[in-house]
Write a protein that holds these residues in place. Structure first.
Motif, PDB file in Angstrom:
ATOM      1  N   MET C   1       0.829  -1.207   0.000  1.00 34.77           N
ATOM      2  CA  MET C   1       0.000   0.000   0.000  1.00 34.77           C
ATOM      3  C   MET C   1       0.865   1.258   0.000  1.00 34.77           C
ATOM      4  N   TYR C   2       1.822   1.320   0.934  1.00 31.71           N
ATOM      5  CA  TYR C   2       2.691   2.494   1.004  1.00 31.71           C
ATOM      6  C   TYR C   2       3.431   2.685  -0.323  1.00 31.71           C
ATOM      7  N   ALA C   3       3.998   1.608  -0.823  1.00 37.66           N
ATOM      8  CA  ALA C   3       4.774   1.682  -2.066  1.00 37.66           C
ATOM      9  C   ALA C   3       3.894   2.122  -3.226  1.00 37.66           C
ATOM     10  N   GLU C   4       2.684   1.609  -3.249  1.00 36.73           N
ATOM     11  CA  GLU C   4       1.769   1.952  -4.347  1.00 36.73           C
ATOM     12  C   GLU C   4       1.409   3.438  -4.284  1.00 36.73           C
ATOM     13  N   VAL C   5       1.115   3.908  -3.088  1.00 37.88           N
ATOM     14  CA  VAL C   5       0.729   5.319  -2.919  1.00 37.88           C
ATOM     15  C   VAL C   5       1.915   6.231  -3.236  1.00 37.88           C
ATOM     16  N   ALA C   6       3.075   5.909  -2.700  1.00 33.60           N
ATOM     17  CA  ALA C   6       4.254   6.744  -2.960  1.00 33.60           C
ATOM     18  C   ALA C   6       4.580   6.768  -4.451  1.00 33.60           C
ATOM     19  N   GLY C   7       4.472   5.621  -5.101  1.00 28.56           N
ATOM     20  CA  GLY C   7       4.732   5.543  -6.537  1.00 28.56           C
ATOM     21  C   GLY C   7       3.707   6.336  -7.345  1.00 28.56           C
ATOM     22  N   PHE C   8       2.471   6.320  -6.868  1.00 28.50           N
ATOM     23  CA  PHE C   8       1.426   7.095  -7.542  1.00 28.50           C
ATOM     24  C   PHE C   8       1.750   8.591  -7.517  1.00 28.50           C
ATOM     25  N   TYR C   9       2.124   9.101  -6.353  1.00 28.67           N
ATOM     26  CA  TYR C   9       2.432  10.532  -6.255  1.00 28.67           C
ATOM     27  C   TYR C   9       3.661  10.890  -7.092  1.00 28.67           C
ATOM     28  N   ALA C  10       4.642  10.008  -7.106  1.00 26.98           N
ATOM     29  CA  ALA C  10       5.846  10.270  -7.903  1.00 26.98           C
ATOM     30  C   ALA C  10       5.485  10.419  -9.383  1.00 26.98           C
ATOM     31  N   ARG C  11       4.674   9.485  -9.864  1.00 22.78           N
ATOM     32  CA  ARG C  11       4.292   9.486 -11.283  1.00 22.78           C
ATOM     33  C   ARG C  11       3.434  10.708 -11.605  1.00 22.78           C
ATOM     34  N   GLN C  12       2.482  10.968 -10.720  1.00 24.84           N
ATOM     35  CA  GLN C  12       1.561  12.081 -10.971  1.00 24.84           C
ATOM     36  C   GLN C  12       2.288  13.422 -10.994  1.00 24.84           C
ATOM     37  N   MET C  13       3.122  13.645  -9.996  1.00 22.33           N
ATOM     38  CA  MET C  13       3.801  14.939  -9.883  1.00 22.33           C
ATOM     39  C   MET C  13       4.837  15.111 -11.000  1.00 22.33           C
ATOM     40  N   ARG C  14       5.467  13.978 -11.383  1.00 24.60           N
ATOM     41  CA  ARG C  14       6.460  14.063 -12.455  1.00 24.60           C
ATOM     42  C   ARG C  14       5.805  14.496 -13.770  1.00 24.60           C
ATOM     43  N   ARG C  15       4.604  13.997 -14.021  1.00 25.00           N
ATOM     44  CA  ARG C  15       3.890  14.418 -15.245  1.00 25.00           C
ATOM     45  C   ARG C  15       3.647  15.933 -15.224  1.00 25.00           C
ATOM     46  N   LEU C  16       3.281  16.441 -14.077  1.00 25.87           N
ATOM     47  CA  LEU C  16       3.049  17.882 -13.955  1.00 25.87           C
ATOM     48  C   LEU C  16       4.350  18.637 -14.226  1.00 25.87           C
ATOM     49  N   ASP C  17       5.429  18.187 -13.614  1.00 25.56           N
ATOM     50  CA  ASP C  17       6.726  18.875 -13.763  1.00 25.56           C
ATOM     51  C   ASP C  17       7.239  18.822 -15.199  1.00 25.56           C
ATOM     52  N   GLU C  18       6.840  17.782 -15.912  1.00 27.86           N
ATOM     53  CA  GLU C  18       7.297  17.636 -17.303  1.00 27.86           C
ATOM     54  C   GLU C  18       6.347  18.279 -18.299  1.00 27.86           C
ATOM     55  N   GLY C  19       5.306  18.947 -17.770  1.00 29.39           N
ATOM     56  CA  GLY C  19       4.411  19.678 -18.657  1.00 29.39           C
ATOM     57  C   GLY C  19       3.394  18.809 -19.371  1.00 29.39           C
ATOM     58  N   ASP C  20       3.183  17.586 -18.895  1.00 28.91           N
ATOM     59  CA  ASP C  20       2.211  16.672 -19.506  1.00 28.91           C
ATOM     60  C   ASP C  20       0.853  16.868 -18.829  1.00 28.91           C
ATOM     61  N   ALA C  21       0.142  17.927 -19.256  1.00 28.28           N
ATOM     62  CA  ALA C  21      -1.125  18.299 -18.607  1.00 28.28           C
ATOM     63  C   ALA C  21      -2.163  17.183 -18.727  1.00 28.28           C
TER      64      ALA C  21
END
Lengths: 135, 135, 135
Positions: C1-21
Motif C-alpha cells: 500500500m505504502y509503495a503503491e501510494v508513494a509511486g502514484f504521487y511520484a508518477r503524478q507529480m512528475r507528469r506535472l513537472d514535465e508539462g504533460d497536462a
C-alpha cells in the motif's frame, strides 16, 4: 517495516508542525531522551518534551512563521531486544506571513524506536539524537 | 522492492554526504557509468567515481559547507535481465559555517540498478544519468 | 500500500513537472474536485484540470523557471467504500535559468484516492485539498 516507520515519522512530525505538543510527546516513551545539537540539555520524559515543543511553538508564532518537517532517507536496522535503529534526514522549512518559504534547518536524526505496550503496539521513540547542520 | 530501493538510496547518498568516497563508489558496479549534466565526461568505473567524490568533497570543504542529499519520488520498474529502472528526484541542500541552509541543486536521476553477485545480493548502480536543473 | 501510494504521487507529480497536462489530469477521476488555497474556484473534472495545468506551465515558462514537486510524509488510511485518505506534504522547488534553485512553496495535501475501473485498477485522485503555507 519501511511503511510503518515512514508513517510513524509522518504522523509524529505533523503533530509538531500543527502545534500538538501533547500528541507529539505521546510518540515518545515515558522515559525518552531527546538530544539536539542546538541545546545544551537533553529533554528527558514527556513533560520536558511537551515544554520544549510549546516553547518552540511560541517562538515560531512570535516570528510569524509556519514550519514543516520533511523526514526521509531512512536506514532502518532491527536490533536485539526489539529495538529499531533508524537514521534519517529531516529538512525543516519555514514560511513567513508574506508567503516566502525557505529552508530553515537541515538535520540528521539517529533514533532508537521501540514498540509500546498499550493498544496497537505502536512505535515510540526511546532515544533521539538530532544534529542540526551548521551548529 | 520499494523499501529496498529507498533504503539503498539513503545508504548510498549518506556515504557521499559523510565523505566516504570508497564506500559510496562501492554501491556502483565495477563497470558503472555515471553521467551528470554538469560534467562533460562521464565517470566510468569505481576509480573514477572515487576520484570524482573526493574532488567534490574537497571543493565543498573549501567552501566551508556541508551538503545533504534527499532522494525521493521513486518510480521503479523491473526490466528483463534482472534490471531495475529507477527514476527519482534528488534535492541537494547546503549549509554554510554560519548555519544558513539553502537549496543547492535540484536533480532528476535516471538509474539502472542490478544485484551484486557477492554477499547479500545487494543493489548496485550500473548506469546513472543525473540532470541538474538549470544546467 | 505504502509503495503503491508513494509511486502514484511520484508518477503524478512528475507528469506535472514535465508539462504533460493531459497525463497529469488522467491521474484524477472524471469527476475529481481539486481545491487550492491559492485559487478562489475549485477545478472540477479533467478539462478544468488540463486547463489549470496548462496555465501554470505557461506562467512557469514565462518566468524562465523549472519546477519540481517533492511529495512525502504520507499518512494513509483505508476508508469504507474502497477509499484511501492520504495526508502528505509537498515542497515545490523552482530553478531559474541562471541555475539558482529555491523553495517555491510548502504545501499540505489532503486527498481521497479511489481505484479506477479500467485497466490495472490504478489509483486516481477523487478529491484534493491543497493548502499552500503563507496563503
Amino acid at each position: 517495516m519501511y511503511a510503518e516507520v515512514a508513517g510513524f515519522y509522518a504522523r509524529q512530525m505533523r503533530r509538531l508542525d500543527e502545534g500538538d505538543a501533547e500528541g507529539w510527546a505521546a510518540t515518545f516513551t515515558e522515559d525518552a531522551v531527546c538530544r539536539l545539537s542546538t541545546r545544551l540539555e537533553a529533554m528527558r520524559g514527556r513533560e520536558e518534551l511537551i515544554a520544549g515543543a510549546r516553547a518552540a511553538a511560541t517562538a515560531i508564532e512570535a516570528a510569524g512563521e509556519l514550519r514543516r518537517h520533511m523526514t526521509g532517507m531512512f536506514e532502518i536496522e532491527e536490533r536485539p531486544g526489539g529495538f529499531l535503529h533508524v537514521r534519517a534526514n529531516t529538512i525543516v522549512y519555514a514560511t513567513a506571513a508574506s508567503g516566502a518559504s525557505r529552508v530553515h534547518q537541515v538535520c540528521t536524526c539517529t533514533d532508537t524506536l521501540v514498540r509500546g505496550t498499550k493498544g496497537g503496539r505502536e512505535l515510540l521513540v526511546k532515544d533521539r539524537w538530532i544534529v542540526v547542520d551548521g551548529t
